[in-house]
Design a protein around this motif. Sequence first.
Motif: not given
Length: 352
Positions: A230, A227-228, A298, A307, A304-305
């Motif tokens: 932020y 999942r991303n 990034k 940002i 997970q990523t």
Amino acid sequence: MSDNFAFILLNWYAKNKRSLPWREEKNPYKIWISEIILQQTRVSQGLNYYIRFIERFPSISSIYEAGEQEVLKYWQGLGYYTRARNIYAAAVYLMENYQGKFPTTYNEILKIKGIGEYTAAAIASFAYQLPYAVIDGNVLRVLSRIFGVYEPIDSTKGKKEIRQLANKLMCKKNPSAFNQAIMDFGATQCAPANPDCKNCCFSNVCYANLHYEQTELPVKTKKIKTRNRYFYYFHISYQNKIYIQKRKSKDIWKGLYEFPLLELDETIDCEKLIAHPAVQNLFTNLNWEILSVSSTYKHILSHQTIIAVFINISVDKAINNADFIPISFDRIADYPISRLMEKYLEKITVMS
DNA sequence: AACACGGGGCG
DNA sequence: CGCCCAGTGTT
């Protein structure tokens, strides 16, 4: 084949074993530390951490006296920080229940936090020659290939099948050498990608080699979904101080320090960010301005990523928040931080 | 049984 | 970009 498996393996090991600091080690404490470091971590990545850790913490009592944060500091950058927190918890447990001495039975070792079936078997066999077969990624792969086990190794049934096989094959005369040999064999000869089957001592009996199934074995079913996230980090300057806070939730980087932040599950533009209630709340009762919104990273991880946007902000008064720790910029080196924070700090240090 | 937990290396 | 690495704890 099952009869002389251990013989062939130990013969291979005698010629090909890697020279490692913990290889001939009999001290259960050092074996313990090396095994925790090497959980889900390659030797090349963990080697220097092991050397520095043993230097700083030569004994269980030295960990107990140093405290959790100091242990985390020496774990910084390695990942899976629960391992470091568990080492500290385990040191406390061993001081209180075993006078700082390592227990000598498999079941007692298994009770220690952070030690599961694999690590308990490793310590019991390496330190005490107890006949427990280790089951790690190497063993699952090696035995799955040689014996043609198609049961998925990430299933309970598959693991059980391999475990029974390993315990049957184990050299009871030298469990320590057998366990280290099969893992070294998996790490170098029977590697996950491009195993060296041409020069392998099992090439004439290995199921995967004889059937050209090296890329099919071992079988795995589960796939990881990512999942991303932020992260909007606030690099707040106030009278030559910055603010950091400790991550406390059951989440990534628990126990590490970072700038105050707003986390969202989607991107947001700068005006929306400024107007966001959480941000407004953060900066109530003071004048503040955004100096720059420069660094964006990034940060790609297994599940997970992240940002991350770093926002430089100046304020005219101290921020009143019990979780925020004001420190001078160069004291951040005293606190354990994530690789993401390391990357950011490295960049702005180079610039200044 | 499924999932989260880091970071780096490799094809 | 996906998979893997001397796995464990939680849900």
